[in-house]
Enzyme design. Structure first.
Site, PDB file in Angstrom:
ATOM      1  N   TYR A 152       0.846  -1.203   0.000  1.00 14.74           N
ATOM      2  CA  TYR A 152       0.000   0.000   0.000  1.00 14.74           C
ATOM      3  C   TYR A 152       0.882   1.254   0.000  1.00 14.74           C
ATOM      4  O   TYR A 152       0.672   2.176  -0.789  1.00 14.74           O
ATOM      5  CB  TYR A 152      -0.925  -0.028   1.224  1.00 14.74           C
ATOM      6  CG  TYR A 152      -1.972   1.058   1.233  1.00 14.74           C
ATOM      7  CD1 TYR A 152      -3.141   0.935   0.485  1.00 14.74           C
ATOM      8  CD2 TYR A 152      -1.796   2.206   2.009  1.00 14.74           C
ATOM      9  CE1 TYR A 152      -4.106   1.938   0.496  1.00 14.74           C
ATOM     10  CE2 TYR A 152      -2.758   3.207   2.028  1.00 14.74           C
ATOM     11  CZ  TYR A 152      -3.912   3.063   1.276  1.00 14.74           C
ATOM     12  OH  TYR A 152      -4.865   4.063   1.291  1.00 14.74           O
ATOM     13  N   LYS A 156       1.220   3.995  -3.012  1.00 12.00           N
ATOM     14  CA  LYS A 156       0.865   5.402  -2.812  1.00 12.00           C
ATOM     15  C   LYS A 156       2.078   6.315  -3.054  1.00 12.00           C
ATOM     16  O   LYS A 156       1.922   7.442  -3.541  1.00 12.00           O
ATOM     17  CB  LYS A 156       0.287   5.613  -1.412  1.00 12.00           C
ATOM     18  CG  LYS A 156      -1.069   4.940  -1.199  1.00 12.00           C
ATOM     19  CD  LYS A 156      -2.084   5.374  -2.240  1.00 12.00           C
ATOM     20  CE  LYS A 156      -3.530   5.050  -1.862  1.00 12.00           C
ATOM     21  NZ  LYS A 156      -4.477   5.383  -2.930  1.00 12.00           N
TER      22      LYS A 156
HETATM   23  N1  LIG Z   1     -10.024   5.975   4.009  1.00  9.61           N
HETATM   24  C1  LIG Z   1      -8.814   6.400   4.300  1.00  9.61           C
HETATM   25  O1  LIG Z   1      -8.438   6.576   5.465  1.00  9.61           O
HETATM   26  C2  LIG Z   1      -7.838   6.726   3.178  1.00  9.61           C
HETATM   27  C3  LIG Z   1      -6.663   7.398   3.514  1.00  9.61           C
HETATM   28  C4  LIG Z   1      -5.756   7.716   2.501  1.00  9.61           C
HETATM   29  C5  LIG Z   1      -6.028   7.349   1.203  1.00  9.61           C
HETATM   30  N2  LIG Z   1      -7.169   6.677   0.915  1.00  9.61           N
HETATM   31  C6  LIG Z   1      -7.387   6.306  -0.471  1.00  9.61           C
HETATM   32  O2  LIG Z   1      -8.583   6.912  -0.914  1.00  9.61           O
HETATM   33  C7  LIG Z   1      -9.174   6.104  -1.927  1.00  9.61           C
HETATM   34  C8  LIG Z   1     -10.629   5.816  -1.577  1.00  9.61           C
HETATM   35  O3  LIG Z   1     -10.660   5.167  -0.325  1.00  9.61           O
HETATM   36  P1  LIG Z   1     -12.023   5.021   0.506  1.00  9.61           P
HETATM   37  O4  LIG Z   1     -11.634   4.971   1.929  1.00  9.61           O
HETATM   38  O5  LIG Z   1     -13.013   5.994   0.041  1.00  9.61           O
HETATM   39  O6  LIG Z   1     -12.430   3.532   0.050  1.00  9.61           O
HETATM   40  P2  LIG Z   1     -13.845   2.810   0.005  1.00  9.61           P
HETATM   41  O7  LIG Z   1     -13.573   1.360   0.242  1.00  9.61           O
HETATM   42  O8  LIG Z   1     -14.838   3.505   0.892  1.00  9.61           O
HETATM   43  O9  LIG Z   1     -14.291   3.032  -1.528  1.00  9.61           O
HETATM   44  C9  LIG Z   1     -13.477   2.555  -2.555  1.00  9.61           C
HETATM   45  C10 LIG Z   1     -14.301   2.390  -3.831  1.00  9.61           C
HETATM   46  O10 LIG Z   1     -13.393   1.911  -4.835  1.00  9.61           O
HETATM   47  C11 LIG Z   1     -14.010   0.824  -5.523  1.00  9.61           C
HETATM   48  N3  LIG Z   1     -12.964  -0.051  -6.070  1.00  9.61           N
HETATM   49  C12 LIG Z   1     -12.162  -0.926  -5.388  1.00  9.61           C
HETATM   50  N4  LIG Z   1     -11.356  -1.571  -6.253  1.00  9.61           N
HETATM   51  C13 LIG Z   1     -11.635  -1.109  -7.486  1.00  9.61           C
HETATM   52  C14 LIG Z   1     -11.138  -1.398  -8.784  1.00  9.61           C
HETATM   53  N5  LIG Z   1     -10.203  -2.330  -8.977  1.00  9.61           N
HETATM   54  N6  LIG Z   1     -11.656  -0.713  -9.830  1.00  9.61           N
HETATM   55  C15 LIG Z   1     -12.627   0.213  -9.656  1.00  9.61           C
HETATM   56  N7  LIG Z   1     -13.148   0.516  -8.446  1.00  9.61           N
HETATM   57  C16 LIG Z   1     -12.663  -0.135  -7.379  1.00  9.61           C
HETATM   58  C17 LIG Z   1     -14.867   0.141  -4.475  1.00  9.61           C
HETATM   59  O11 LIG Z   1     -15.864  -0.658  -5.058  1.00  9.61           O
HETATM   60  C18 LIG Z   1     -15.407   1.345  -3.693  1.00  9.61           C
HETATM   61  O12 LIG Z   1     -16.605   1.826  -4.260  1.00  9.61           O
HETATM   62  C19 LIG Z   1      -8.298   4.863  -2.034  1.00  9.61           C
HETATM   63  O13 LIG Z   1      -7.367   5.029  -3.066  1.00  9.61           O
HETATM   64  C20 LIG Z   1      -7.592   4.821  -0.696  1.00  9.61           C
HETATM   65  O14 LIG Z   1      -6.371   4.126  -0.760  1.00  9.61           O
HETATM   66  C21 LIG Z   1      -8.094   6.365   1.865  1.00  9.61           C
END
Ligand SMILES: NC(=O)c1ccc[n+]([C@@H]2O[C@H](COP(=O)([O-])OP(=O)(O)OC[C@H]3O[C@@H](n4cnc5c(N)ncnc54)[C@H](O)[C@@H]3O)[C@@H](O)[C@H]2O)c1
Length: 259
Positions: A152, A156
């Site tokens: 991860y 990133k």
């Molecule tokens: N939540 C956190 O704390 C956090 C922190 C830093 C970065 N992020 C990043 O933010 C982004 C969104 O995270 P989130 O927390 O909203 O996640 P989430 O799980 O709430 O939503 C993610 C969405 O992406 C979709 N998805 C997953 N794999 C996929 C693929 N191969 N192709 C297309 N769609 C796909 C899922 O179906 C879901 O709708 C991610 O890249 C995550 O790494 C999240």
């Protein structure tokens, strides 16, 4: 009649940060293409947004699916003004000695290859009009070291690096490329980690100078700003949206409740 509304494609738009971002762009007059591997959820979300938007089932790690998705966008919307590379999955939080090549590869495929493929296909559409904006979603995990989260963090950090290289390459064709690096955000992804015992929320609160997780809307607002004309001279930047997480370098708790 010609529809002059700007168009944004958002990957992983079915939930969490992606869904908050879809709502933010729609409120600001964009037509939204919601790309998600979960077709049912994306279609439900599109209905919630109302007329003028479209859901496209797409696994961002699959080249043929990404190509088809961007062909559909070009056909259906006639162009593309902004792309948000947000789709992502969590990593299994295992010691390095127990991590498998399959799991390591899958994390890189979704985050890093997905961002590359969608950016490449968006560039082909945006270059026709010599304008566009791409915002990638990196993470504090790409800036600092989070133990047990090798893939991860590497993905990133790779996204942050690719943001800079694409920004320099495409500046001359009018395409800006930036990234946000969120801290912990209260989404399903983090709730799952919490329920699996990988995230201890009260402990996290103490590590964050602002003393709380981000709301998805707060990340969406930063993404929207980087896509907007207000950021017209910003390209190649990685904007931390982390409540002060990466600024903190002292010993002990980062959050000191007011007396
Ligand atoms: N939540 C956190 O704390 C956090 C922190 C830093 C970065 N992020 C990043 O933010 C982004 C969104 O995270 P989130 O927390 O909203 O996640 P989430 O799980 O709430 O939503 C993610 C969405 O992406 C979709 N998805 C997953 N794999 C996929 C693929 N191969 N192709 C297309 N769609 C796909 C899922 O179906 C879901 O709708 C991610 O890249 C995550 O790494 C999240």
């Amino acid at each position: 009649m010609v529809d002059h509304k700007p168009v944004v494609a958002i990957t992983g738009a079915g939930d969490g940060i992606g869904w908050a971002t879809a709502q933010m762009f729609a409120r600001n007059g964009y037509r939204v293409a919601l790309l998600d591997v979960d077709a049912d959820r994306a279609s439900q979300r599109t209905r919630e947004l109302g007329e003028g938007h479209a859901d496209i089932r797409c696994d961002v790690s699959k080249e043929t699916e990404v190509r088809a998705a961007f062909d559909t966008i070009a056909e259906q919307f006639g162009g593309l003004d902004a792309l948000i590379n947000n789709a992502g999955i969590g990593s299994p939080h295992l010691p390095t000695s127990e991590q498998t090549v399959e799991s390591f590869g899958r994390i890189l495929d979704v985050h890093l290859t997905g961002t590359f493929l969608c950016s490449r296909e968006a560039h082909a559409v945006m270059a026709i009009r010599q304008s566009g904006s791409i915002v990638n979603v990196s993470s504090i995990a790409g800036i600092t070291g989070l133990p047990r989260r090798n893939a991860y963090g590497a993905a990133k950090a790779g996204i942050a690096s690719m943001t800079k290289s694409m920004a320099c390459e495409w500046a001359s064709v009018g395409i800006r490329v930036n990234a946000v690096a969120p801290g912990y955000v209260a989404t399903a992804l983090v709730k799952k980690l919490e329920s699996e015992g990988f995230v201890d929320t009260p402990r996290l609160h103490r590590r964050i100078p602002m003393g709380r997780l981000a709301r998805p809307e707060e990340i969406a607002a930063a993404i929207y700003f980087l896509s907007s004309s207000g950021a017209s001279y910003i390209t190649g930047t990685v904007l931390s949206v982390d409540g002060g997480w990466t600024a903190f370098g002292d010993a002990g708790d980062a959050h000191v409740p007011a007396a």
